[in-house]
Motif scaffolding. Sequence first.
Motif, PDB file in Angstrom:
ATOM      1  N   LYS A 213      -0.133   4.316  35.531  1.00 15.37           N
ATOM      2  CA  LYS A 213      -0.171   3.001  34.888  1.00 15.37           C
ATOM      3  C   LYS A 213      -0.758   1.962  35.824  1.00 15.37           C
ATOM      4  O   LYS A 213      -1.571   1.115  35.420  1.00 15.37           O
TER       5      LYS A 213
ATOM      6  N   LEU B   8       1.997   5.216  28.005  1.00 19.74           N
ATOM      7  CA  LEU B   8       1.253   4.119  28.613  1.00 19.74           C
ATOM      8  C   LEU B   8       2.148   2.931  28.947  1.00 19.74           C
ATOM      9  O   LEU B   8       1.886   2.204  29.902  1.00 19.74           O
TER      10      LEU B   8
ATOM     11  N   ALA C  49       1.013  -0.571  30.302  1.00 23.72           N
ATOM     12  CA  ALA C  49      -0.441  -0.499  30.500  1.00 23.72           C
ATOM     13  C   ALA C  49      -1.173  -0.150  29.216  1.00 23.72           C
ATOM     14  O   ALA C  49      -2.374   0.137  29.246  1.00 23.72           O
TER      15      ALA C  49
END
Length: 367
Positions: free
Chosen positions: A180, A246, A249
């Motif tokens: 990330k 994720l 991010a």
Amino acid sequence: MNRAFSAYLDLVRFIAAMLVVLDHLVAFRIVTPAQAAFFPEWGREAVVMFFVLSGFVIAYATESRQQSFGQYAVSRAARIYSVALPLLLLAFLGAYALQGVLAEPLKEGYQLQKFYLYIPYHSLFLGELWTHSETPLWLIPYWSLGYEVWYYLLFGVLFFMRGRRRMLCAATVLLVMGYKLWLLLPVWYAGVLLWRGRERLRLAPAAARAGMLLSVVLLCAYKFWHGDVWLRTLGHAWWPFASLPLGSAERYPGDYLVGLLVLLNFHCALHARMAMPQWASRAARVLAYYTFPLYLVHGLVISCWLALRPAAAGGVEPVSVCLAVLLATWLAGSLADPLRAAMEAGGRRLCAWLASAGGGLRTLQEK
């Protein structure tokens, strides 16, 4: 860096913090839906501004001062901890003291139960490493520090170290950071590259001012036509590792685009030959001083307010919340300056002691 451009960056820093605050007033329904229509939801874009600005300022400050790695680390740590650590402790203490009278149980109550683990964990900014996704209770914006602090460390390693040691330490930091932080590293490091390449593409003042305006227009168009939503969906579709979430991010394609627009704006502002009265520069510096306290403390105030008075989620008390945020920002900023000075003094003494201890050890080894 000339005074007008420095003041411009100070204003951008404060505006970005205000955009985060306004975004959270909408997201947590402190304002009514009718009021929310007049509030820009630019919180994520503001964080990207912070990242680019942070990389630029760190590169400028580090190259402009004669520092060692120890001095750099002490300066950065004091800057962060003088604001983040008191608020982190206050959030845990406040939640612990108030949990008996809260309208609803805290969803982060598990952190209170194991405070002896989570306070050190958050103090070391480990919440965004790899698959981790942990934010301290009542500190909504703290997640971005889990990126920025590690970028500071990586930059320090790359700037101050040399040879094989540099490569080994940089690889270790990158390995600890995780995917990330790798995804958003180009956004932060773009600011560093802007400082280092500031003279390579010079612009005439008129062209630079047109470029500043163009970057703002493009950013507004990006938000107006929901480019952030489209790129967020595209980013999920592009991501090839289903087992690696994720998390914070997830907006990386949009972050890259916004980062480029911010980069364009800053580069043009460097060559725009802006003029700013001295009083305006001083005012911008004062506002910039309170930016970091405002950025962190507003989340604490909003979360505490909603935990104690859920009715505020209907938008009935936005003025009271805003006044509480302003007061808390002033208190946090007033405490930060002496605390930062004390931390820097203590850190310098520690560095001096370590240096003398290391020199004594080398002398003994030579004998």
